[in-house]
Design an enzyme around this catalytic site. Structure first.
Site, short mmCIF file in Angstrom:
data_model
loop_
_atom_site.label_atom_id
_atom_site.label_comp_id
_atom_site.label_asym_id
_atom_site.label_seq_id
_atom_site.Cartn_x
_atom_site.Cartn_y
_atom_site.Cartn_z
N LYS A 116 -3.53 -35.01 -5.71
CA LYS A 116 -3.06 -33.63 -6.57
C LYS A 116 -3.29 -33.44 -7.87
O LYS A 116 -3.62 -32.52 -8.41
CB LYS A 116 -1.69 -33.14 -6.10
N LYS B 17 -4.83 -25.98 2.56
CA LYS B 17 -4.53 -24.49 2.39
C LYS B 17 -5.27 -24.49 0.77
O LYS B 17 -5.90 -23.46 0.29
CB LYS B 17 -3.10 -24.45 1.47
N LYS C 21 -9.00 -33.38 5.38
CA LYS C 21 -7.92 -32.64 5.95
C LYS C 21 -8.00 -31.37 6.05
O LYS C 21 -8.50 -30.62 4.99
CB LYS C 21 -6.72 -33.05 5.42
P1 TYM Z 1 3.25 -28.97 3.28
O1 TYM Z 1 3.96 -27.65 3.00
O2 TYM Z 1 1.94 -29.26 2.52
O3 TYM Z 1 2.98 -28.93 4.91
C1 TYM Z 1 3.88 -28.50 5.92
C2 TYM Z 1 3.74 -29.49 7.00
O4 TYM Z 1 2.33 -29.20 7.61
C3 TYM Z 1 1.92 -30.48 7.87
N1 TYM Z 1 0.50 -30.47 7.92
C4 TYM Z 1 -0.33 -30.95 8.49
N2 TYM Z 1 -0.06 -31.35 9.78
C5 TYM Z 1 -1.48 -31.80 10.37
N3 TYM Z 1 -2.85 -31.66 9.99
C6 TYM Z 1 -2.97 -30.98 8.69
N4 TYM Z 1 -4.34 -30.79 8.33
C7 TYM Z 1 -1.75 -30.53 7.90
N5 TYM Z 1 -1.76 -30.19 7.00
C8 TYM Z 1 -0.16 -29.95 6.56
C9 TYM Z 1 2.65 -31.33 6.64
O5 TYM Z 1 2.45 -32.80 7.13
C10 TYM Z 1 3.91 -30.81 6.82
O6 TYM Z 1 4.84 -31.44 7.93
N6 TYM Z 1 5.96 -32.12 1.21
C11 TYM Z 1 6.03 -31.53 2.20
C12 TYM Z 1 7.30 -30.48 2.46
C13 TYM Z 1 8.56 -31.09 2.21
C14 TYM Z 1 9.15 -31.92 3.31
C15 TYM Z 1 10.38 -32.06 2.60
C16 TYM Z 1 8.85 -32.12 4.45
C17 TYM Z 1 9.30 -31.02 1.30
N7 TYM Z 1 10.58 -31.58 1.57
C18 TYM Z 1 11.46 -32.82 3.51
C19 TYM Z 1 9.66 -32.95 5.33
C20 TYM Z 1 10.98 -33.12 4.96
C21 TYM Z 1 4.62 -30.61 2.42
O7 TYM Z 1 4.07 -30.51 1.18
O8 TYM Z 1 4.32 -30.02 3.47
#
Ligand code: TYM
Length: 348
Positions: free
Chosen positions: A115, A210, A207
Site C-alpha cells: 500500500k 477496490k 487480487k
Molecule cells: P477490507 O476492507 O480490505 O476487506 C474486507 C474483507 O474482504 C476480504 N477480501 C477478499 N476476500 C477474498 N478475495 C478478495 N479479492 C478480497 N478482497 C478483500 C478481506 O480479506 C476482508 O476480510 N484490515 C481489514 C479490515 C479490518 C478487520 C479488522 C478485519 C479492520 N479490522 C479486524 C477483521 C478483523 C481490511 O482492510 O479489509
C-alpha cells in the site's frame, strides 16, 4: 482458549466499491456465522483514514457497507453492527498495543509495503500502525474467531502475537487482579471455502481489489445485471475447455478463479462445479455463471439501494450497535487500565 466464550469479530473498510471478493471472502461468511456465534461486525472507518478520504464520500461509504451487511442477511438486532469511530476503546487499546508490538514485527507486514508503494517515507504513520489497530479491534471484544479473506492472514498472525505478548508481559498483574491465566484469547482466523482469494477478472495473478483502476477487473455490489453479465463475458480465460477434476486447474489461474467464484456463489466446491462442467467450453460456463451471479447478487444490490435511500434508518442501526459494542469494549478497556497500573475512577 477454551476459557473464552466464543465470539466472532470482523471488519470491512468503507472505502468505496464493495466487490465480489469482499462479498464471498467475508460478508457471506459473516451471514453463516450468525447461526452459531455471537457476532460483532464493524465498519472500520478509522482504518479508512490511513489513506486520504473525501469526508462526504466516506460518510456515504460507511452507510453503504452497513447496507451491504444488512442486505446480505446480517441481523443487527441479534448481533452487533456499528462503525468503529463511535467506540473510542478501539483507538485507546490500539495505543496500548502500539507499546506492546515491536517495530521488527511491523516491518514484516507485506500489505504495508504494497500500500505504501515506492515512497514509503510519505506514507502515514497510521498506515504503518494499521495492523495494531486491527489487533485492538479484535481483542477489545476478546473475540475468538475472525472470518476474513486470505489477504488478512498475516494481520491475524500479528494480532495473535500481540495478544500473547500482552498476556506474558503483564502476567503477574493479570493474575494479581484475578483476571484469569490469560487475559486476551488467541483469535483464530477463519479462512475457508473456495473463494478466500477472489482474483481480478482481467488478470488471474492479481487480487480482485477496490483500488484496481480497471472497473472490468471486479464485480461491484452496486453493479446491475447487464454490467455483471458484460464483465463476466469479458473475463479473461484460456483456450482449453474446463477440466473435469480440480488437479486440472493447476497453472490455469483464470479458470481456477471463475470455478471458485461459481462454487462459492452456489455453496458447493470446485470439485462439485467441475463434476457438472468438466469438458464444457468457457462460453457455456460463463452463461451459467452470469445466471448464478445475477440471481445471487440481484437481491443484495436491490436491498442495498433500498437501505441507502433511508440514511436516518442506517444511522440509527449504527448508533444502537455502537452503544452495545461500547458496553463490551469499555469493560475490557477498564480491565486493561487496571492491568497497566493506570489510575481511573472506579465508576468509569
Ligand atoms: P477490507 O476492507 O480490505 O476487506 C474486507 C474483507 O474482504 C476480504 N477480501 C477478499 N476476500 C477474498 N478475495 C478478495 N479479492 C478480497 N478482497 C478483500 C478481506 O480479506 C476482508 O476480510 N484490515 C481489514 C479490515 C479490518 C478487520 C479488522 C478485519 C479492520 N479490522 C479486524 C477483521 C478483523 C481490511 O482492510 O479489509
Amino acid at each position: 482458549m477454551s476459557n473464552f466464550p466464543q465470539r466472532v469479530f470482523s471488519g470491512v473498510q468503507p472505502t468505496g466499491n464493495l466487490h465480489l471478493g469482499n462479498y464471498l471472502g467475508a460478508i457471506t461468511k459473516f451471514v453463516d456465522l450468525q447461526q452459531t456465534h455471537d457476532c460483532v461486525f464493524c465498519v472500520v472507518d478509522l482504518h479508512a483514514i490511513t489513506v486520504p478520504q473525501d469526508p462526504k464520500a466516506l460518510k456515504s461509504s460507511i452507510r453503504e457497507v452497513t447496507a451491504a451487511f444488512i442486505a446480505a442477511g446480517i441481523d443487527p438486532v441479534k448481533h452487533i453492527v456499528f462503525n468503529q469511530s463511535q467506540v473510542s476503546a478501539h483507538a485507546e487499546l490500539a495505543w496500548v498495543l502500539n507499546c506492546v508490538a515491536r517495530i521488527g514485527w511491523m516491518n514484516r507486514m507485506t500489505q504495508f509495503k504494497e500500500k505504501a508503494g515506492k515512497d514509503r517515507e510519505a506514507a502515514s504513520v497510521g498506515l504503518y500502525a494499521y495492523p495494531v489497530l486491527m489487533a485492538a479491534d479484535i481483542l477489545v471484544y476478546k473475540a475468538t474467531h475472525v472470518p476474513v479473506g486470505e489477504d488478512q492472514k498475516q494481520h491475524l498472525e500479528l494480532a495473535r502475537d500481540v495478544a500473547q505478548k500482552f498476556n506474558l508481559d503483564y502476567s503477574e498483574s493479570i493474575a494479581a487482579l484475578g483476571l484469569g491465566e490469560t487475559f486476551f484469547p488467541q483469535p483464530e482466523p477463519l479462512i475457508q471455502g473456495p473463494a478466500t482469494r477472489v482474483m481480478s477478472l482481467r488478470d488471474g495473478a492479481k487480487k480482485m481489489s477496490k483500488s484496481d483502476p480497471s472497473d472490468n477487473s471486479r464485480i461491484n455490489l452496486s453493479d446491475d445485471a447487464d454490467t455483471i453479465a458484460s464483465k463476466i463475458r469479458k473475463a479473461k480465460t484460456d483456450p482449453e475447455p474446463l477440466p473435469s477434476e480440480t488437479a486440472g486447474l493447476a497453472g490455469r489461474p483464470e479458470a481456477d478463479n471463475l470455478v471458485g467464484i461459481f462454487a462459492a456463489l452456489q455453496g458447493s466446491t470446485k470439485a462439485g462445479v467441475l463434476a457438472d462442467f468438466g469438458n464444457a467450453n468457457f462460453s457455456t460456463f460463463k452463461t451459467a455463471l452470469v445466471d448464478l451471479a445475477v440471481a445471487s447478487l440481484g437481491p443484495v444490490t436491490a436491498g442495498m439501494k433500498r437501505l441507502v435511500a433511508d440514511p436516518a434508518h442506517i444511522d440509527a442501526i449504527l448508533c444502537d450497535g455502537a452503544e452495545r459494542a461500547d458496553a463490551i469494549a469499555r469493560k475490557t478497556m477498564n480491565e486493561v487500565k487496571d492491568i497497566l497500573g493506570f489510575v481511573r475512577a472506579k465508576s468509569a
